[in-house]
Design an enzyme around this catalytic site. Sequence first.
Site, PDB file in Angstrom:
ATOM      1  N   ASP A   1     -35.986  53.753  -3.160  1.00 42.85           N
ATOM      2  CA  ASP A   1     -37.005  52.965  -2.486  1.00 42.85           C
ATOM      3  C   ASP A   1     -36.656  51.480  -2.555  1.00 42.85           C
ATOM      4  O   ASP A   1     -36.694  50.873  -3.619  1.00 42.85           O
ATOM      5  CB  ASP A   1     -38.356  53.232  -3.183  1.00 42.85           C
ATOM      6  CG  ASP A   1     -39.517  52.584  -2.441  1.00 42.85           C
ATOM      7  OD1 ASP A   1     -39.267  51.973  -1.384  1.00 42.85           O
ATOM      8  OD2 ASP A   1     -40.649  52.693  -2.929  1.00 42.85           O
TER       9      ASP A   1
ATOM     10  N   ASP B   1     -36.129  48.017   6.089  1.00 41.14           N
ATOM     11  CA  ASP B   1     -36.754  48.982   5.212  1.00 41.14           C
ATOM     12  C   ASP B   1     -36.167  50.362   5.397  1.00 41.14           C
ATOM     13  O   ASP B   1     -36.589  51.132   6.254  1.00 41.14           O
ATOM     14  CB  ASP B   1     -38.265  48.995   5.503  1.00 41.14           C
ATOM     15  CG  ASP B   1     -38.994  49.895   4.526  1.00 41.14           C
ATOM     16  OD1 ASP B   1     -38.416  50.199   3.471  1.00 41.14           O
ATOM     17  OD2 ASP B   1     -40.122  50.290   4.831  1.00 41.14           O
TER      18      ASP B   1
ATOM     19  N   ALA C   1      -6.377  -4.069   2.158  1.00 42.01           N
ATOM     20  CA  ALA C   1      -6.381  -5.515   2.366  1.00 42.01           C
ATOM     21  C   ALA C   1      -6.359  -5.852   3.837  1.00 42.01           C
ATOM     22  O   ALA C   1      -6.269  -4.973   4.684  1.00 42.01           O
ATOM     23  CB  ALA C   1      -5.152  -6.135   1.708  1.00 42.01           C
ATOM     24  N   HIS C   2      -6.382  -7.138   4.089  1.00 45.00           N
ATOM     25  CA  HIS C   2      -6.247  -7.663   5.443  1.00 45.00           C
ATOM     26  C   HIS C   2      -4.901  -7.230   6.028  1.00 45.00           C
ATOM     27  O   HIS C   2      -3.948  -6.967   5.306  1.00 45.00           O
ATOM     28  CB  HIS C   2      -6.309  -9.200   5.355  1.00 45.00           C
ATOM     29  CG  HIS C   2      -6.277  -9.880   6.673  1.00 45.00           C
ATOM     30  ND1 HIS C   2      -7.383  -9.973   7.475  1.00 45.00           N
ATOM     31  CD2 HIS C   2      -5.267 -10.506   7.341  1.00 45.00           C
ATOM     32  CE1 HIS C   2      -7.057 -10.632   8.585  1.00 45.00           C
ATOM     33  NE2 HIS C   2      -5.777 -10.968   8.514  1.00 45.00           N
ATOM     34  N   ILE C   3      -4.848  -7.168   7.335  1.00 45.31           N
ATOM     35  CA  ILE C   3      -3.616  -6.767   8.017  1.00 45.31           C
ATOM     36  C   ILE C   3      -2.437  -7.661   7.593  1.00 45.31           C
ATOM     37  O   ILE C   3      -2.618  -8.864   7.371  1.00 45.31           O
ATOM     38  CB  ILE C   3      -3.840  -6.808   9.551  1.00 45.31           C
ATOM     39  CG1 ILE C   3      -2.631  -6.210  10.269  1.00 45.31           C
ATOM     40  CG2 ILE C   3      -4.154  -8.211  10.063  1.00 45.31           C
ATOM     41  CD1 ILE C   3      -2.941  -5.778  11.670  1.00 45.31           C
TER      42      ILE C   3
ATOM     43  N   LYS D   1       0.612  -4.640   2.016  1.00 47.18           N
ATOM     44  CA  LYS D   1       0.223  -3.403   1.306  1.00 47.18           C
ATOM     45  C   LYS D   1       1.362  -2.389   1.297  1.00 47.18           C
ATOM     46  O   LYS D   1       1.701  -1.821   0.269  1.00 47.18           O
ATOM     47  CB  LYS D   1      -0.997  -2.754   1.996  1.00 47.18           C
ATOM     48  CG  LYS D   1      -2.240  -3.587   2.000  1.00 47.18           C
ATOM     49  CD  LYS D   1      -3.354  -2.948   2.805  1.00 47.18           C
ATOM     50  CE  LYS D   1      -3.118  -2.952   4.298  1.00 47.18           C
ATOM     51  NZ  LYS D   1      -3.086  -4.247   4.958  1.00 47.18           N
ATOM     52  N   THR D   2       1.937  -2.181   2.470  1.00 46.37           N
ATOM     53  CA  THR D   2       2.989  -1.180   2.563  1.00 46.37           C
ATOM     54  C   THR D   2       4.224  -1.643   1.793  1.00 46.37           C
ATOM     55  O   THR D   2       4.882  -0.845   1.111  1.00 46.37           O
ATOM     56  CB  THR D   2       3.311  -0.892   4.045  1.00 46.37           C
ATOM     57  OG1 THR D   2       2.100  -0.492   4.683  1.00 46.37           O
ATOM     58  CG2 THR D   2       4.325   0.204   4.193  1.00 46.37           C
TER      59      THR D   2
ATOM     60  N   ASP E   1      -1.962   4.301   0.727  1.00 45.31           N
ATOM     61  CA  ASP E   1      -1.714   3.014   1.387  1.00 45.31           C
ATOM     62  C   ASP E   1      -2.511   3.031   2.684  1.00 45.31           C
ATOM     63  O   ASP E   1      -2.369   3.938   3.496  1.00 45.31           O
ATOM     64  CB  ASP E   1      -0.207   2.884   1.680  1.00 45.31           C
ATOM     65  CG  ASP E   1       0.108   1.660   2.526  1.00 45.31           C
ATOM     66  OD1 ASP E   1      -0.644   0.667   2.436  1.00 45.31           O
ATOM     67  OD2 ASP E   1       1.100   1.702   3.289  1.00 45.31           O
TER      68      ASP E   1
ATOM     69  N   PRO F   1      -4.264   1.198   6.295  1.00 44.41           N
ATOM     70  CA  PRO F   1      -3.938   0.183   7.294  1.00 44.41           C
ATOM     71  C   PRO F   1      -4.870  -1.017   7.167  1.00 44.41           C
ATOM     72  O   PRO F   1      -5.995  -0.887   6.689  1.00 44.41           O
ATOM     73  CB  PRO F   1      -4.188   0.886   8.638  1.00 44.41           C
ATOM     74  CG  PRO F   1      -4.781   2.208   8.326  1.00 44.41           C
ATOM     75  CD  PRO F   1      -5.002   2.324   6.870  1.00 44.41           C
TER      76      PRO F   1
ATOM     77  N   HIS G   1      -5.418  -3.162   9.946  1.00 50.10           N
ATOM     78  CA  HIS G   1      -6.036  -3.502  11.234  1.00 50.10           C
ATOM     79  C   HIS G   1      -7.415  -2.874  11.345  1.00 50.10           C
ATOM     80  O   HIS G   1      -7.600  -1.699  11.056  1.00 50.10           O
ATOM     81  CB  HIS G   1      -5.144  -3.040  12.383  1.00 50.10           C
ATOM     82  CG  HIS G   1      -5.486  -3.720  13.672  1.00 50.10           C
ATOM     83  ND1 HIS G   1      -6.625  -3.420  14.360  1.00 50.10           N
ATOM     84  CD2 HIS G   1      -4.858  -4.694  14.368  1.00 50.10           C
ATOM     85  CE1 HIS G   1      -6.684  -4.189  15.447  1.00 50.10           C
ATOM     86  NE2 HIS G   1      -5.606  -4.974  15.460  1.00 50.10           N
TER      87      HIS G   1
HETATM   88  N1  LIG Z   1       7.231 -13.578   2.502  1.00 57.65           N
HETATM   89  C1  LIG Z   1       6.763 -12.411   2.205  1.00 57.65           C
HETATM   90  N2  LIG Z   1       6.551 -11.520   3.142  1.00 57.65           N
HETATM   91  C2  LIG Z   1       6.060 -10.338   2.787  1.00 57.65           C
HETATM   92  C3  LIG Z   1       5.757 -10.040   1.453  1.00 57.65           C
HETATM   93  N3  LIG Z   1       5.284  -8.788   1.403  1.00 57.65           N
HETATM   94  C4  LIG Z   1       5.293  -8.324   2.684  1.00 57.65           C
HETATM   95  N4  LIG Z   1       5.759  -9.243   3.499  1.00 57.65           N
HETATM   96  C5  LIG Z   1       5.941  -9.137   4.940  1.00 57.65           C
HETATM   97  O1  LIG Z   1       4.694  -9.090   5.579  1.00 57.65           O
HETATM   98  C6  LIG Z   1       4.756  -8.257   6.710  1.00 57.65           C
HETATM   99  C7  LIG Z   1       3.685  -7.206   6.619  1.00 57.65           C
HETATM  100  O2  LIG Z   1       3.971  -6.369   5.547  1.00 57.65           O
HETATM  101  P1  LIG Z   1       3.384  -4.935   5.417  1.00 57.65           P
HETATM  102  O3  LIG Z   1       3.785  -4.425   4.089  1.00 57.65           O
HETATM  103  O4  LIG Z   1       3.649  -4.130   6.590  1.00 57.65           O
HETATM  104  O5  LIG Z   1       1.885  -5.322   5.391  1.00 57.65           O
HETATM  105  P2  LIG Z   1       0.663  -4.315   5.436  1.00 57.65           P
HETATM  106  O6  LIG Z   1      -0.409  -4.967   4.650  1.00 57.65           O
HETATM  107  O7  LIG Z   1       1.086  -2.976   5.010  1.00 57.65           O
HETATM  108  O8  LIG Z   1       0.278  -4.314   6.970  1.00 57.65           O
HETATM  109  P3  LIG Z   1      -0.673  -3.298   7.734  1.00 57.65           P
HETATM  110  O9  LIG Z   1      -0.526  -2.009   7.035  1.00 57.65           O
HETATM  111  O10 LIG Z   1      -0.236  -3.260   9.109  1.00 57.65           O
HETATM  112  O11 LIG Z   1      -2.028  -3.873   7.575  1.00 57.65           O
HETATM  113  C8  LIG Z   1       6.126  -7.642   6.733  1.00 57.65           C
HETATM  114  O12 LIG Z   1       6.920  -8.326   7.635  1.00 57.65           O
HETATM  115  C9  LIG Z   1       6.615  -7.834   5.327  1.00 57.65           C
HETATM  116  O13 LIG Z   1       8.017  -7.975   5.249  1.00 57.65           O
HETATM  117  C10 LIG Z   1       6.014 -11.017   0.451  1.00 57.65           C
HETATM  118  O14 LIG Z   1       5.792 -10.838  -0.730  1.00 57.65           O
HETATM  119  N5  LIG Z   1       6.500 -12.180   0.896  1.00 57.65           N
HETATM  120 MG   LIG Z   2       0.892  -1.220   5.958  1.00 58.10          MG
END
Ligand SMILES: Nc1nc2c(ncn2[C@@H]2O[C@H](COP(=O)(O)OP(=O)(O)OP(=O)(O)O)[C@@H](O)[C@H]2O)c(=O)[nH]1
Ligand SMILES: [Mg+2]
Length: 1303
Positions: free
Chosen positions: A83, A272, A611-613, A617-618, A686, A688, A690
């Site tokens: 049940d 049921d 960070a800013h373009i 960073k890369t 990492d 971008p 932009h």
């Molecule tokens: N003079 C100088 N140029 C740098 C330095 N680090 C990075 N760069 C130059 O800055 C430019 C941008 O570098 P990325 O590493 O592509 O910068 P990012 O912040 O990754 O850029 P996005 O990812 O496009 O925002 C490149 O041409 C690098 O060679 C540094 O310590 N000194």
């Molecule tokens: Mg970059």
Amino acid sequence: MKAVSAVVAGALLARSTLAEHIDGVVSWGITQRRQPPPPEEARRLRKRASTFEEVITNEEARGGYFATCRLGTPSQDLSLQLDTGSSDIWVPDSSAKVFNPSRSSTFDVVGQDEFDINYVDGSSATGDYFTDVFEIGGATLQNMTMGLGIKTDIAYGLVGVGYALNEAIVGTTQSASSVYPNLPVNMVKEKLINTVAYSLWLNDLDSSSGNILFGGIDTRKYKGDLLRINIIPTSQGLYTSFNVPMTGLQAVSSSGTDVLTSESFPIPVVLDSGTTLSYLPTDLARQVWKEVGALYSPEFQLAVIPCDMQNSQGYFSFGFAGPSGPRINVSMNELVLDLTSGPAPVFTTGPYKGMDACEFGIQNFSSAPYLLGDTFLRSAYVVYDLVNNQIGIAETDFNSTESNIVPFPSLSAHIPSATAAPDQSQATVQPLVTTPAYAASAGFTNGVSSSPSAASGLPPALGIAQFSVLAVSMALTMRYCTYYGWWLEALHGDEGKSGTIQKQRNMRVVRAVAALNSSSRAVATRTGAVRHVGLGCRTQLATTQQQWNASRLSGLRYFSRTRNCRDAAADALRAAKELAAANMTPEAAAARRTPEEAARLERVRNIGIAAHIDSGKTTVTERILFYTGKSKQIHEVRGRDGVGAKMDSMELERERGITIQSAATFADWKKKENGKEETYHFNLIDTPGHIDFTIEVERAMRVLDGAVMVLCAVSGVQSQTITVDRQMKRYNVPRISFVNKMDRMGANPFKAVEMINSKLKIPAAAIQIPIGTEKEFEGVVDLVEMRTIKFDGNRGVNVKVSNGVPADLQAFAEEKRQELIEKLADVDDEIAELFLDEKTPTPQQIKAAIRRATIGLKFTPVLMGTALANTGIQPMLDAVCDYLPNPADVPNLALDRSKKEEPVALVPYNTLPFVGLAFKLEENPYGQLTYMRVYQGSLKKGQYLFNARNEKKVRIPRIVRMHSNEMEDVNEIGAGEICAVFGVECASGDTFTDGRLPYGMSSMFVPDAVMSLSIKPKKSSDADAFSKAMNRFMREDPTFRLHVDEESEETIISGMGELHLDIYVERLRREYKVDCETGKPRVAYRETISRHADFDFLLKRQSGGPGDYARVMGYIEPNEEDPEKNHFETRVTGGTIPDKYLSACGKGFEEATLKGPLLGHRVIGATMVITDGATHVTDSSDYAFNLATQMAFRKTFPDAGGQVLEPLMKTTITAPVEFQGNILMLMNKRGTIVDTEVGQDEFTMIADCSLNAMFGFSTHLRAATQGKGEFSMEFSHYAAAPPHLQKELVANYQKELESKRTK
Ligand SMILES: Nc1nc2c(ncn2[C@@H]2O[C@H](COP(=O)(O)OP(=O)(O)OP(=O)(O)O)[C@@H](O)[C@H]2O)c(=O)[nH]1
Ligand SMILES: [Mg+2]
């Protein structure tokens, strides 16, 4: 429910057919009793129940399932009725020749005279409570408490497997604390099965057997997906029966398909097994009958059908829990049932004259809950889960000879292999009630042989009009009386009114009538019901289901008293749940953490670089990979070697030198600590810079524990730094700051520190000072330890640390160290105390304070270096270890869906139940890749996960760690880590669990698109590839959208800006070889209102049939609280508009705001209030109120000062100072200047510009600055467009509409 249990009372006991015991599962074969009962037993039964007339012989279709159990020592075989509607086991004693206690050595009375049970049908049993050994399907329960029916009029025992609260309750009130333990609960207690759940499936009409499987499911016994749906509780929130929402019914045959609708949708139906027939609301049942040509007698409340319809090829498709819920098809051979056990009665008049009459399996009932009995259940495989209050349902595979039993893994585990039916919230939506076309009707009757005496085979289905005639016509009623008369004569004729059992058995009884009687036992007294059936036409079954329910719930069936066993089940369940819950608290988990687990976590860092373009960073990430040994070589962003940075793996990224997609990697950093080397495991993303790809930062910040904010040593805090800062704050991400590009001319890290303090409003202080500037920059002084750090060797791999500070920097270092301490004193109590006592903190104290304050989001330490010149990166990695949190340091919260989304902490502990968040999707050549952050528990290859959004179950076939575009397979990933998995279809932001926790996680912020353009492939042959690509892009990127404009029929893509859309057009070309034509970028305008306006709108339409009537009154006005959101409210008093129409008004408002009256763009910032209105008896509907609201809104819009809004963009322009004048001129035309900052060489201007004015701006800027100026744009807010533009836009839109109308 024992609804029809009495129906079978006369049948013979049968043997169990299957008994199997696997770990955690008990399987029990049940067989329907086919033999007639011995006469004396049948007599007793007849006396027992009001519905016993149907208790005669076999028939396959008769409900009631019996199983063989064993009781006592040595064991006695008993056949007990199963049940699903009750929860107790009891057996009649030896006087009924069922159970002989004196032969059992383990029999023990625990409650003399305390067993007393009454059924609503009037039958009862009284006697003792006893404990004894109870066995079913090979499972033995040593101390099962049961009732012994010493005085009873029921010839067999019962085994309840339903909700304890339904019937097996102590006393007359429902309360969770008086629950009596039932069989499945005891099986859990005895650890025989893991959870209180079982599968029950019946076989088809012919075999009349079935199975019950406690604690598991058999995946071979059903077809398609097993879907989980929620059981509906009572209005007091109690679970008492297997009540589920039926939300659809279709009639399907070779001639067509009909959607059958009912006023009662969603229909609460009780599943049921034990009720023979199914009972649906009258309006729906009538449609079903009409489809198949069944005839209904109001006198008998019974639908009958020619028996030949058993061969009909049509079927009914039952839908549950919303449009995406499970569907079960029930074929006609399950729905046409013999009325009697001997020769079938014959229609004596009417359209089926001369044909054999059968009972139809779907009958009507007047009020909820309705019942789906065996005529439905034979086609459904059902899992009853009493812990999660869910049912798993799929179509039975009648032909299956195989078995694959899967046990429930734990007490609260969901039904194995089942996925939750999606969109169950839709189950509450009432569909539009329509009249079906009865297109399937002809197919139902087609090919079914007609009776020789019938004039022309089966008649076409009766029309509604005929139906009503049938329902009221005396003549027709009489015809049925004739038919029953035949039966009555047969029953009472020869042997007189009393008849004999023998005769009755042979003569067969109309079971359906009895079934209805049994449903109405509350008012039909035993003898009364007998009399009623005996009197045939005069049977009056006026009771309602509510009455019946009320009597059930008020305790008509109850245990009078119990002793020690009364709360055992509840206690067991409660204890198990409490234990499980206690084990899962963050504190308990933390306390259980082993030293190894703690050490593992302490060395994990999940970080993002944001960070800013172009801040580097890369380039920084590339160094991290190199110094950690993850990559053997450094490749630069747009480097001369032409390889490109590892982390910018996309061809477009490498060409353009910008990051478009965030890339994840992992690496081990060996840090020197107290003379020892400690290995830290980094998961790194990492992102971008932009603004058009801001969603990538958004989702990284959502899942990471800490971040490195990179700044340019020359520019300091830039526009996107501010955006990124906002994102870090949104997700409470602690950060360290790294001032990069120290090699650049004009580099000044202290300006950056100052800007972090002033612009981002985060207390910040340098923890280093540079040694040498610009080209001479060669290292840093560590202000915490006051030591010198320099770099040499290839790419600066050798870190040379020396104690002390270069003499020329001594004073400056002291000054900056003091600044650091002061800043820390502002945010950290310990340092503040030392500071007030004028004591100098030790390096350890400073370090500890920096860590505390950083993780506490009160401070950011600033480091410096140059990634390009390979200086200063390694100390930054040390700082990640020193100052950023490990996964256990930061609180991560989930929302508990079972507790109104209450936040709960997640603990990164491997042995806890898994919780993870899918934060990014990506399609790669190997398939769909889902990035996942594991917050709690670990994930193993092959494991199953549940998506919390739709409860879909997925298997994880492959786990990888990502290294940009490369992958490394792993078998397991631990709590607190980041990985990617294959083979998971989901949306970004979905939460995954292992099914044990009802958790979801808050999703991430997705900004609105501001720009759109029309797009179409140049070649029509590319359409497939185009849509494939678009689907992929949309799945991966929530800020990229596509829609087809209704009017222009153009495909419109929208996104975050020109570059964003550009990149996708380019990716279409490169990755999918689809060349596209694109239109001019368009602005995503909005519409709003600026003042209050009243309305009184009447919709009244009449066109032949039923009309539309709705009157709505109220006002619209600007939404002061949130100018970006709309708001709907009702303030109707006196019920002039009923609630359901008001919700239709709400929907109407929502729909109206999707397409504004001025430009067809979305309306924002509008409030609509409905205050009054009127309805019409027949012509008002949801549809009418929805439409009236939309029309009222549109009509009132101009009176409320409707206007067009345009997006204003925060635009930041940077250029060498000499171009300041030119730029000022450029910007004057385009927007309002908000801020200007003039540096040594460069100046930055921030302005709010209309997006419309910014098209083609890059060309103008290039011309005005000799190509040296840069700009970025970010959506700021919506503002009214200039009047002339508004006029022009509205005129254009009207023209467009007009031309379409005349086309
Ligand atoms: N003079 C100088 N140029 C740098 C330095 N680090 C990075 N760069 C130059 O800055 C430019 C941008 O570098 P990325 O590493 O592509 O910068 P990012 O912040 O990754 O850029 P996005 O990812 O496009 O925002 C490149 O041409 C690098 O060679 C540094 O310590 N000194
Ligand atoms: Mg970059």
